[in-house]
Design a protein around this motif. Structure first.
Motif, mmCIF file in Angstrom:
data_model
loop_
_atom_site.group_PDB
_atom_site.id
_atom_site.type_symbol
_atom_site.label_atom_id
_atom_site.label_comp_id
_atom_site.label_asym_id
_atom_site.label_seq_id
_atom_site.Cartn_x
_atom_site.Cartn_y
_atom_site.Cartn_z
ATOM 1 N N GLY A 1 46.046 28.010 33.165
ATOM 2 C CA GLY A 1 45.889 29.193 33.996
ATOM 3 C C GLY A 1 44.568 29.908 33.861
ATOM 4 N N SER B 1 42.734 39.594 38.606
ATOM 5 C CA SER B 1 43.856 39.238 37.738
ATOM 6 C C SER B 1 43.910 37.735 37.510
ATOM 7 C CB SER B 1 45.187 39.676 38.371
ATOM 8 O OG SER B 1 45.236 41.069 38.565
ATOM 9 N N ARG C 1 46.824 34.881 35.411
ATOM 10 C CA ARG C 1 48.051 34.707 34.639
ATOM 11 C C ARG C 1 47.950 33.417 33.836
ATOM 12 N NH1 ARG C 1 54.132 33.040 36.443
ATOM 13 N NH2 ARG C 1 55.313 34.388 35.036
ATOM 14 N N SER D 1 49.601 30.717 31.130
ATOM 15 C CA SER D 1 50.891 30.183 30.690
ATOM 16 C C SER D 1 50.681 29.353 29.439
ATOM 17 C CB SER D 1 51.513 29.295 31.780
ATOM 18 O OG SER D 1 51.770 30.014 32.957
ATOM 19 N N PHE E 1 47.220 44.166 30.167
ATOM 20 C CA PHE E 1 47.803 42.858 29.874
ATOM 21 C C PHE E 1 49.296 43.014 29.617
ATOM 22 C CE2 PHE E 1 43.821 40.545 27.983
ATOM 23 C CZ PHE E 1 43.096 40.903 29.113
ATOM 24 N N THR E 2 50.056 42.002 30.045
ATOM 25 C CA THR E 2 51.496 41.980 29.800
ATOM 26 C C THR E 2 51.912 40.599 29.335
ATOM 27 O OG1 THR E 2 51.871 43.627 31.537
ATOM 28 C CG2 THR E 2 53.783 42.377 30.776
ATOM 29 N N SER F 1 55.016 38.022 28.304
ATOM 30 C CA SER F 1 56.438 37.800 28.552
ATOM 31 C C SER F 1 56.782 36.376 28.151
ATOM 32 C CB SER F 1 56.780 38.045 30.026
ATOM 33 O OG SER F 1 56.064 37.163 30.864
ATOM 34 N N TYR G 1 53.916 33.775 28.741
ATOM 35 C CA TYR G 1 52.933 34.110 29.762
ATOM 36 C C TYR G 1 52.073 35.288 29.309
ATOM 37 C CZ TYR G 1 56.388 31.559 32.521
ATOM 38 O OH TYR G 1 57.277 30.615 32.977
ATOM 39 N N LEU G 2 50.888 35.363 29.874
ATOM 40 C CA LEU G 2 50.035 36.527 29.698
ATOM 41 C C LEU G 2 49.476 36.903 31.066
ATOM 42 C CD1 LEU G 2 48.844 38.526 27.625
ATOM 43 C CD2 LEU G 2 46.785 37.097 27.614
ATOM 44 N N GLN G 3 49.996 38.000 31.611
ATOM 45 C CA GLN G 3 49.490 38.523 32.870
ATOM 46 C C GLN G 3 48.347 39.476 32.555
ATOM 47 O OE1 GLN G 3 50.460 37.889 36.168
ATOM 48 N NE2 GLN G 3 48.649 39.111 36.666
ATOM 49 N N ASN H 1 45.559 41.949 34.159
ATOM 50 C CA ASN H 1 45.136 42.709 35.336
ATOM 51 C C ASN H 1 43.905 43.538 35.016
ATOM 52 O OD1 ASN H 1 47.417 41.737 36.731
ATOM 53 N ND2 ASN H 1 48.661 43.468 36.047
#
Length: 124
Positions: free
Chosen positions: A8, A17, A19, A21, A68-69, A71, A80-82, A84
């Protein structure tokens, strides 16, 4: 043991942004605390996000908090690392890591398994 493979990464513009994985293979992924670290050229590897084995707890340093988020989906063995509102200073190789660390560890030595990394480049 865990084998970790990140994907990713790529090029993004400032404010954009991405994302990331991290796909895990091996036994008992659900038992591991998972983390994301990054390393920019000439700098030390630094912690950017961590998530508990259940996904119920997360932790971020101030540098990425709110942008960053992290999950995880234990059914898919994936974390995952989202990311933004990316900034040029977020440019680095991003690594996924797994470890038996309670609570969420922030040190490299808290994690036993590492992926090969994925490059993130943010242009201004």
């Amino acid at each position: 043991q865990l084998q970790l493979v990140e994907s990713g990464g790529g090029l993004a513009q400032a404010g954009g942004s991405l994302r990331l994985s991290c796909a895990a293979s091996g036994r008992a992924f659900f038992a591991y605390t998972m983390g994301w670290f990054r390393q920019a050229p000439g700098k030390e590897r630094e912690f950017v996000a961590g998530i508990s084995w259940s996904g119920g707890s997360t932790y971020y340093p101030d540098s990425v908090k709110g942008r960053f988020t992290i999950s995880r989906d234990n059914a898919k063995n994936t974390v995952y690392l989202q990311m933004n509102r990316l900034q040029p200073e977020d440019t680095a190789v991003y690594y996924c890591a797994g470890g038996i660390t309670r609570p969420i560890g922030v040190r490299i030595t808290d994690y036993d398994y590492w992926g090969q990394g994925t490059q993130v480049t943010v242009s201004s």
